[in-house]
Design an enzyme around this catalytic site. Structure first.
Site, PDB file in Angstrom:
ATOM      1  N   HIS A 145      -7.506   0.606  -6.273  1.00 50.83           N
ATOM      2  CA  HIS A 145      -7.703  -0.268  -5.109  1.00 50.83           C
ATOM      3  C   HIS A 145      -8.384  -1.551  -5.606  1.00 50.83           C
ATOM      4  O   HIS A 145      -9.555  -1.814  -5.321  1.00 50.83           O
ATOM      5  CB  HIS A 145      -8.580   0.463  -4.077  1.00 50.83           C
ATOM      6  CG  HIS A 145      -8.521  -0.114  -2.700  1.00 50.83           C
ATOM      7  ND1 HIS A 145      -7.715  -1.189  -2.359  1.00 50.83           N
ATOM      8  CD2 HIS A 145      -9.176   0.229  -1.564  1.00 50.83           C
ATOM      9  CE1 HIS A 145      -7.885  -1.464  -1.075  1.00 50.83           C
ATOM     10  NE2 HIS A 145      -8.763  -0.630  -0.570  1.00 50.83           N
ATOM     11  N   CYS A 184     -16.541   1.437   0.992  1.00 52.46           N
ATOM     12  CA  CYS A 184     -15.349   0.616   1.256  1.00 52.46           C
ATOM     13  C   CYS A 184     -14.862   0.754   2.698  1.00 52.46           C
ATOM     14  O   CYS A 184     -14.133  -0.091   3.174  1.00 52.46           O
ATOM     15  CB  CYS A 184     -14.246   0.985   0.282  1.00 52.46           C
ATOM     16  SG  CYS A 184     -13.807   2.731   0.346  1.00 52.46           S
ATOM     17  N   ARG A 230       0.875  -1.187   0.000  1.00 51.70           N
ATOM     18  CA  ARG A 230       0.000   0.000   0.000  1.00 51.70           C
ATOM     19  C   ARG A 230       0.900   1.222   0.000  1.00 51.70           C
ATOM     20  O   ARG A 230       1.712   1.402   0.909  1.00 51.70           O
ATOM     21  CB  ARG A 230      -0.902  -0.006   1.239  1.00 51.70           C
ATOM     22  CG  ARG A 230      -1.659   1.291   1.421  1.00 51.70           C
ATOM     23  CD  ARG A 230      -2.762   1.216   2.459  1.00 51.70           C
ATOM     24  NE  ARG A 230      -3.894   0.456   1.978  1.00 51.70           N
ATOM     25  CZ  ARG A 230      -5.120   0.527   2.495  1.00 51.70           C
ATOM     26  NH1 ARG A 230      -5.368   1.330   3.517  1.00 51.70           N
ATOM     27  NH2 ARG A 230      -6.102  -0.195   2.003  1.00 51.70           N
ATOM     28  N   ARG A 271     -13.758  -8.764   1.771  1.00 50.96           N
ATOM     29  CA  ARG A 271     -12.345  -8.465   1.493  1.00 50.96           C
ATOM     30  C   ARG A 271     -11.492  -9.712   1.767  1.00 50.96           C
ATOM     31  O   ARG A 271     -10.610 -10.068   0.999  1.00 50.96           O
ATOM     32  CB  ARG A 271     -11.839  -7.305   2.379  1.00 50.96           C
ATOM     33  CG  ARG A 271     -12.466  -5.951   2.128  1.00 50.96           C
ATOM     34  CD  ARG A 271     -12.086  -5.405   0.769  1.00 50.96           C
ATOM     35  NE  ARG A 271     -10.666  -5.405   0.534  1.00 50.96           N
ATOM     36  CZ  ARG A 271      -9.810  -4.466   0.943  1.00 50.96           C
ATOM     37  NH1 ARG A 271     -10.254  -3.414   1.597  1.00 50.96           N
ATOM     38  NH2 ARG A 271      -8.516  -4.556   0.676  1.00 50.96           N
ATOM     39  N   ASP A 310     -17.346   6.699  -1.133  1.00 45.40           N
ATOM     40  CA  ASP A 310     -16.055   6.611  -0.445  1.00 45.40           C
ATOM     41  C   ASP A 310     -15.770   8.015   0.097  1.00 45.40           C
ATOM     42  O   ASP A 310     -16.447   8.988  -0.287  1.00 45.40           O
ATOM     43  CB  ASP A 310     -14.981   6.161  -1.461  1.00 45.40           C
ATOM     44  CG  ASP A 310     -13.588   6.052  -0.854  1.00 45.40           C
ATOM     45  OD1 ASP A 310     -13.479   5.949   0.387  1.00 45.40           O
ATOM     46  OD2 ASP A 310     -12.596   6.083  -1.614  1.00 45.40           O
ATOM     47  N   GLN A 353     -10.204  -4.183  -3.304  1.00 47.64           N
ATOM     48  CA  GLN A 353     -11.488  -3.679  -2.855  1.00 47.64           C
ATOM     49  C   GLN A 353     -12.564  -3.969  -3.907  1.00 47.64           C
ATOM     50  O   GLN A 353     -13.665  -4.441  -3.581  1.00 47.64           O
ATOM     51  CB  GLN A 353     -11.380  -2.160  -2.617  1.00 47.64           C
ATOM     52  CG  GLN A 353     -12.656  -1.513  -2.148  1.00 47.64           C
ATOM     53  CD  GLN A 353     -13.048  -1.929  -0.754  1.00 47.64           C
ATOM     54  OE1 GLN A 353     -12.279  -1.786   0.184  1.00 47.64           O
ATOM     55  NE2 GLN A 353     -14.253  -2.464  -0.599  1.00 47.64           N
TER      56      GLN A 353
HETATM   57  N1  NVA Z   1     -10.039   6.525  -1.248  1.00 47.44           N
HETATM   58  C1  NVA Z   1      -9.672   6.125   0.077  1.00 47.44           C
HETATM   59  C2  NVA Z   1      -9.898   4.666   0.271  1.00 47.44           C
HETATM   60  C3  NVA Z   1      -9.608   4.154   1.639  1.00 47.44           C
HETATM   61  C4  NVA Z   1      -9.792   2.670   1.767  1.00 47.44           C
HETATM   62  C5  NVA Z   1      -8.216   6.489   0.333  1.00 47.44           C
HETATM   63  O1  NVA Z   1      -7.392   6.298  -0.576  1.00 47.44           O
HETATM   64  O2  NVA Z   1      -7.904   6.976   1.426  1.00 47.44           O
HETATM   65  N1   CP Z   2     -11.303  -0.359   2.593  1.00 48.17           N
HETATM   66  C1   CP Z   2     -10.033  -0.386   3.013  1.00 48.17           C
HETATM   67  O1   CP Z   2      -9.102  -0.564   2.227  1.00 48.17           O
HETATM   68  O2   CP Z   2      -9.897  -0.233   4.355  1.00 48.17           O
HETATM   69  P1   CP Z   2      -8.517  -0.049   5.146  1.00 48.17           P
HETATM   70  O3   CP Z   2      -7.965   1.300   4.750  1.00 48.17           O
HETATM   71  O4   CP Z   2      -8.905  -0.132   6.583  1.00 48.17           O
HETATM   72  O5   CP Z   2      -7.579  -1.134   4.735  1.00 48.17           O
END
Ligand code: NVA
Ligand code: CP
Length: 306
Positions: free
Chosen positions: A133, A265, A106, A293, A225, A136
Site C-alpha cells: 500500500h 491507516c 486496488r 493521503r 492496522d 499510504q
Molecule cells: N491491511 C488493510 C488495509 C486497509 C486500508 C487491508 O488490506 O484491508
Molecule cells: N487507508 C485506506 O487505504 O483507506 P480506504 O480503504 O478507505 O481507502
C-alpha cells in the site's frame, strides 16, 4: 521553488519504485499543496480508478486531489464494466490507457497490478494490493516528517499483521533510513521477499519481533492496522485469537518514547488492534495522517502528469 522531479519509473507499484530523492520531493510538494502554496492546473488530465476492493479514503482522496489539479477522474465499477465479466487485464489496460492519462488500481493479487503496468501505456498507481500500500506509506512518512521534522533517529514500531501496510512501511522506511520494528505474533511476519528487498536497500534498520515491550521501547511512532485485511474475512475469528495481546492501549503508549505519536491507516476496529481512547488521545495523529493521503497523492499525480 520546488518543482516535480521526473520519476525514474513509469509506474508506482511498490514503495521501492521511488528513490529517496523522489520521495523527499513528493513530500515537499505535498506540504506545499497542504499549505495552499501551490496552485497547479494540469488542464483536465484524467485518472481512471479501478477498485476491486472497498475504499473510502483512497478513492475520495484521489478524486479530490485530481479535482484540485484541474483534472478529473473516472471511477470504473468492476461489477458494471466488462472487467467484472472477465475481460482480460491485457485488453482492459490497453484500451483504458488510450482514454486515461493515469490509472489507480486496488486489487488482490499484486501480479494483476504488474500485468496492468505491463500492458498500459500510461502510469499505473498501486491503490492497495495484498502485497503493498505505497500511497499510504507516503502519507505516513509525511505525517512523521510534520511531527519530527526529519527522519533522523526515528524508531517506527508497527504492531500487528505483517501485511500490505507493514510491507510498504518497511520498504519506504528503509529508503528513508528510518528504523522500522515490526511486532507480530509468530507466523504473521512480513513476507521474506519484502524483507530481502529491504535488506538490499538498507538492512540494518529493520527488526521483526514478537516481544512487545522490546518493540515499544524508545518508539517515536506506534502504528497499527487491522488484524484481518480485506479478503481475509473468513479467518477473522482465528486471527483475533492469535493477535490477542497485540492491541495498542494506553499502557503500551506509556512504555514508548515520551514524544510518541500513534498512527493507523484506517478503517480501525476499536478494541481489537487499537483502543478507542488511543485513537482519541493527544498522541493520535490518525486524522492528520488520513488528510495527508490527499496531499501526497496530489504531489504524486503532479509528478507523474507534468
Ligand atoms: N491491511 C488493510 C488495509 C486497509 C486500508 C487491508 O488490506 O484491508
Ligand atoms: N487507508 C485506506 O487505504 O483507506 P480506504 O480503504 O478507505 O481507502
Amino acid at each position: 521553488m520546488l518543482v516535480p522531479k521526473k520519476l525514474t519509473n513509469k509506474d508506482f507499484l511498490s514503495s521501492s519504485d521511488l528513490t529517496r530523492e523522489e520521495i523527499i520531493n513528493i513530500l515537499g510538494l505535498a506540504k506545499l499543496f497542504k499549505n495552499n502554496s501551490l496552485d497547479i492546473d494540469l488542464k483536465n488530465k484524467v485518472l481512471g480508478l479501478i477498485f476491486n476492493k472497498s475504499s473510502t479514503r483512497t478513492r475520495v482522496s484521489f478524486q479530490v486531489a485530481m479535482s484540485r489539479l484541474g483534472c478529473s477522474t473516472v471511477d470504473l465499477d468492476p461489477k458494471t464494466s466488462q472487467i467484472g465479466r472477465g475481460e482480460t487485464i491485457k485488453d482492459t489496460a490497453r484500451v483504458l490507457s488510450r482514454y486515461c492519462d493515469v490509472l489507480a488500481i486496488r486489487t488482490f493479487n499484486h501480479s494483476d497490478l504488474e500485468d496492468y503496468a505491463k500492458w498500459s501505456s500510461k502510469p499505473i498507481i498501486n491503490a492497495l494490493t495484498d502485497l503493498e500500500h505505497p500511497c499510504q506509506a507516503l502519507a505516513d512518512f509525511l505525517t512523521i516528517k510534520e511531527e519530527f521534522e526529519d527522519f533522523n533517529n526515528i524508531k517506527l514500531t508497527f504492531i500487528g499483521d505483517g501485511n500490505n501496510v507493514a510491507h510498504s512501511l518497511i520498504l519506504c522506511g528503509s529508503i528513508l533510513g528510518v528504523e522500522v520494528c515490526i511486532a507480530c505474533p509468530k507466523g504473521f511476519e512480513p513476507k521474506s521477499s519484502i524483507l530481502q528487498k529491504a535488506n538490499e536497500i538498507n538492512g540494518k534498520n529493520i527488526k521483526i519481533t514478537d516481544d512487545l515491550d522490546d518493540a515499544v521501547n524508545g518508539a517515536n511512532v506506534l502504528y497499527t492496522d487491522v488484524w484481518s485485511s480485506m479478503g481475509e474475512e473468513n479467518n477473522k475469528e482465528d486471527k483475533d485469537k492469535f493477535f490477542s495481546g497485540f492491541t495498542i492501549n494506553t499502557d503500551l503508549i506509556n512504555k514508548a518514547s515520551k514524544d510518541v505519536i500513534v498512527l493507523h491507516c484506517l478503517p480501525a476496529y476499536r478494541g481489537k488492534e487499537i483502543c478507542d481512547e488511543v485513537i482519541e488521545s493527544k498522541n493520535s495523529r490518525i486524522f492528520d495522517q488520513a488528510e495527508n493521503r490527499m496531499h501526497v497523492q496530489q504531489a504524486l499525480l503532479y509528478s507523474l502528469l507534468s
